[in-house]
Design a protein around this motif. Structure first.
Motif, PDB file in Angstrom:
ATOM      1  N   ASP A  20       0.853  -1.200   0.000  1.00 33.59           N
ATOM      2  CA  ASP A  20       0.000   0.000   0.000  1.00 33.59           C
ATOM      3  C   ASP A  20       0.883   1.242   0.000  1.00 33.59           C
ATOM      4  O   ASP A  20       1.577   1.501   0.983  1.00 33.59           O
ATOM      5  N   GLY A  21       0.843   2.015  -1.080  1.00 32.80           N
ATOM      6  CA  GLY A  21       1.685   3.212  -1.158  1.00 32.80           C
ATOM      7  C   GLY A  21       1.043   4.446  -0.561  1.00 32.80           C
ATOM      8  O   GLY A  21       1.730   5.315  -0.025  1.00 32.80           O
ATOM      9  N   ASN A  22      -0.292   4.555  -0.642  1.00 28.80           N
ATOM     10  CA  ASN A  22      -0.922   5.823  -0.243  1.00 28.80           C
ATOM     11  C   ASN A  22      -1.565   5.785   1.138  1.00 28.80           C
ATOM     12  O   ASN A  22      -2.188   6.757   1.565  1.00 28.80           O
ATOM     13  N   GLY A  23      -1.438   4.655   1.843  1.00 28.17           N
ATOM     14  CA  GLY A  23      -1.870   4.637   3.242  1.00 28.17           C
ATOM     15  C   GLY A  23      -3.358   4.447   3.470  1.00 28.17           C
ATOM     16  O   GLY A  23      -3.847   4.680   4.566  1.00 28.17           O
ATOM     17  N   ASP A  24      -4.091   3.975   2.447  1.00 23.83           N
ATOM     18  CA  ASP A  24      -5.530   3.750   2.676  1.00 23.83           C
ATOM     19  C   ASP A  24      -5.837   2.311   3.090  1.00 23.83           C
ATOM     20  O   ASP A  24      -6.996   1.907   3.168  1.00 23.83           O
ATOM     21  N   ALA A 437      -1.073   4.856   8.574  1.00 21.63           N
ATOM     22  CA  ALA A 437      -2.096   4.533   7.574  1.00 21.63           C
ATOM     23  C   ALA A 437      -3.337   3.922   8.207  1.00 21.63           C
ATOM     24  O   ALA A 437      -3.320   3.479   9.361  1.00 21.63           O
ATOM     25  N   THR A 438      -4.407   3.867   7.441  1.00 26.24           N
ATOM     26  CA  THR A 438      -5.602   3.115   7.801  1.00 26.24           C
ATOM     27  C   THR A 438      -5.197   1.629   7.920  1.00 26.24           C
ATOM     28  O   THR A 438      -4.310   1.171   7.198  1.00 26.24           O
ATOM     29  N   ALA A 439      -5.873   0.895   8.792  1.00 21.97           N
ATOM     30  CA  ALA A 439      -5.539  -0.538   8.956  1.00 21.97           C
ATOM     31  C   ALA A 439      -5.725  -1.274   7.629  1.00 21.97           C
ATOM     32  O   ALA A 439      -6.593  -0.914   6.830  1.00 21.97           O
ATOM     33  N   PRO A 440      -4.930  -2.331   7.390  1.00 20.91           N
ATOM     34  CA  PRO A 440      -5.091  -3.111   6.155  1.00 20.91           C
ATOM     35  C   PRO A 440      -6.522  -3.614   5.972  1.00 20.91           C
ATOM     36  O   PRO A 440      -7.220  -3.877   6.957  1.00 20.91           O
ATOM     37  N   TRP A 441      -6.913  -3.781   4.729  1.00 21.28           N
ATOM     38  CA  TRP A 441      -8.325  -4.110   4.423  1.00 21.28           C
ATOM     39  C   TRP A 441      -8.746  -5.461   4.990  1.00 21.28           C
ATOM     40  O   TRP A 441      -9.924  -5.690   5.220  1.00 21.28           O
ATOM     41  N   LEU A 442      -7.778  -6.348   5.249  1.00 21.92           N
ATOM     42  CA  LEU A 442      -8.045  -7.571   6.021  1.00 21.92           C
ATOM     43  C   LEU A 442      -6.992  -7.623   7.120  1.00 21.92           C
ATOM     44  O   LEU A 442      -5.833  -7.277   6.878  1.00 21.92           O
TER      45      LEU A 442
END
Ligand code: BGC
Length: 548
Positions: A20-24, A437-442
């Motif tokens: 993840d490059g943009n931290g979302d 960043a926001t937590a990973p999507w999983l």
């Protein structure tokens, strides 16, 4: 010189879980660009990227709303151009994933089809049909969706009354295109050209065996409905139909009109290797995933039968095999091999039951050593080079796989093989995303702190270090036996449970028996999946040997 794709090692980048490059919290092109040196150092020849096109992401990008744009989640066209150029500068070829069987329901074509109403030219690009029964309230056929529920959804007409039904072999948000429609055919050739013009080296074709449907729309009735895994043989109403092959003849002409060797790899879950071969003549596609091995148990005789069958039928059409152990749709092989029963079917059945991870990883290392000695190309699914297991205990609240929406779907949730990669550090997100960043999507399991790329890089005996050494050795020996042009010769008198074969100067031994085996005299070990003491190959290990 042989064609690059005949013996390429191709790394599958599941982009939303790679970096993840943009931290979302979702992987993207910027993240992938920053990790190209890692991929080059791993020693792979090409990357296959799962779909990155504009998409509502109902099925993780396999529901495309615009095939010529990137989803903003992943980046934009400038990012794509930069990636293509930088990958090439690293000596890595780039293969995109094309999704021709269906679009998103948000695709402009489907939206205009809904608006245009029954009998319109816009609807002719999809499969709209009246329902059965007096009031049309029964679906046109009994076909099930692969994700569960019926493969048809009823529309509502402009006057608010229930209207025709449309076909979707997958989720309702993935309407199937009508490949007898010339506009559909021309549009996809144009999409291929769009990306080939930008320099991509080829395409993985999603559901390559599903494009055409029986125009009579017969019921399946008593025949096996099956998921993709069980695609039946002759004259199935929607899988592996002869008419599909002509589409690929058109596509091949497009690819061949470009410089360099631009290639296709078919995702074709068909009954057996002989059915796959039909897609792989010199006027059709270049390669297809070989799912036979991925479905097989960790048993010498089953593997050998599959290897022989594949080599036989593909030799007849002059196509190289590809060997695949895992991908983003199936339970990771380090987990499959860690149980007493090890086929893919067993893994689905045993989902969530105890696993011997050390055993699974050990066998996985032996398996990758085995497939990289076979003729043809191989695939690495991201994270297998770290020995990652399937994450089988994700809480249902985080599941995103659309197949879980349907009660009648009994397959495992596919999110468990899609958990974001651990790169470094002691705690999630393990370098997957930048700080803050926001937590990973999983969510990533806490124990992955021992599985990060950074940790494994330090460890000479880690799975990552072994993959690197293996791929380096493979490259070194391509011209002396492991390359595309050298046949496989089984060695006579191999002990039961041992796969032993020669490729030119290289001999491969894989010990799937219950006891250590003696390696042939007069040979030295080039590389092995486990330490070899003297001349004894331990259980669940594989080695490459050359004459002393
Ligand atoms: C892809 C899946 C996807 C399906 C529908 C496949 O075979 O690999 O991930 O859900 O096609 O597009």
């Amino acid at each position: 010189m042989s064609s690059w794709w005949r013996d390429a090692v191709i790394y599958q980048v599941y982009i939303r879980s790679f970096a993840d490059g943009n931290g979302d919290g979702v992987g993207d092109v910027a993240g992938l660009r920053s990790r190209l040196p890692y991929l080059a150092a791993l020693g792979v020849d090409a990357l296959w990227l799962n779909p990155w096109y504009a998409s509502p992401q109902v099925d993780a990008g396999y529901d495309v709303s615009d095939y010529r744009r990137l989803d903003p989640l992943f980046g934009d066209l400038d990012d794509a151009k930069a990636l293509i150029q930088e990958a090439h500068a690293h000596g890595l070829r780039l293969i995109l994933d094309i999704v021709p069987n269906h679009t998103s329901d948000q695709h402009a074509w489907f939206q205009s089809a809904l608006a245009a109403g029954p009998g319109s030219e816009a609807r002719a690009r999809y499969h709209f049909r009246p329902g059965r029964g007096a009031d049309g309230s029964e679906p046109p056929t009994d076909w099930p969706s692969i994700f569960g529920g019926p493969a048809w959804t009823r529309t509502v007409d402009a006057d608010g009354k229930p209207g025709d039904w449309y076909l979707h072999l997958f989720a309702p948000e993935q309407p199937d295109l009508n490949w007898t429609n010339q506009q559909v055919r021309r549009e996809f050739e144009d999409i291929l050209r769009f990306w080939l013009d930008l320099g991509v080296d080829g395409f993985r074709i999603d559901v390559a065996h599903g494009l055409t449907k029986d125009p009579a729309f017969p019921d399946l009735a008593s025949r096996e409905a099956g998921g993709m895994l069980d695609a039946a043989t002759e004259d199935h109403p929607y899988f592996d139909r002869d008419e599909t092959l002509a589409i690929y003849e058109d596509w091949r002409r497009v690819a061949d009109s470009y410089e360099g060797e631009r290639v296709f790899v078919a995702e074709a879950w068909v009954a057996d290797a002989s059915r796959v071969a039909r897609y792989l003549t010199s006027t059709r596609l270049h390669t297809a995933f070989n799912f036979g091995l991925l479905s097989c148990p960790w048993e010498a005789s089953a593997l050998r039968t599959e290897i022989d069958a594949t080599l036989d039928v593909l030799a007849a059409v002059g196509a190289p095999p590809t060997w695949v152990l895992s991908n983003h749709d199936v339970i990771r092989h380090a987990t499959r091999y860690g149980r007493a029963h090890t086929s893919l079917a067993d893994a689905r059945h045993l989902y969530g039951t105890p696993v011997d991870h050390a055993l699974g990883e050990r066998r996985a290392r032996a398996a990758v050593q085995l497939i990289n000695a076979l003729p043809g190309g191989t695939y690495v699914y991201q994270g297998e080079e770290l020995g990652l297991p399937e994450v089988e205990d994700l809480p249902p609240s985080v599941w995103q796989d659309p197949n879980r929406r349907y009660k009648d779907h009994d397959g495992p949730v596919r999110d468990g093989c899609r958990v974001p990669l651990p790169w470094s550090g002691d705690a999630p997100p393990f370098g997957f995303s930048p700080d803050g960043a926001t937590a990973p999507w999983l969510p990533q399991p806490a124990e992955w702190k021992n599985r990060t790329a950074a940790a494994e890089e330090q460890e000479p005996d880690s799975t990552l270090s072994r993959y690197r050494a293996l791929l380096r050795t493979r490259r070194d020996w391509l011209n002396r036996g492991l390359g595309a042009s050298t046949a496989l010769e089984w060695l006579p008198n191999a002990p039961d449970g041992v796969l032993a074969f020669r490729r030119g100067e290289v001999i491969c031994y894989a010990n799937l028996s219950a006891a250590p085996v003696e390696l042939p005299a007069g040979h030295r070990v080039l590389i092995a999946s486990e330490p070899v003491e003297g001349t004894v190959l331990p259980v669940d290990a594989a080695a490459w040997l050359v004459a002393e």
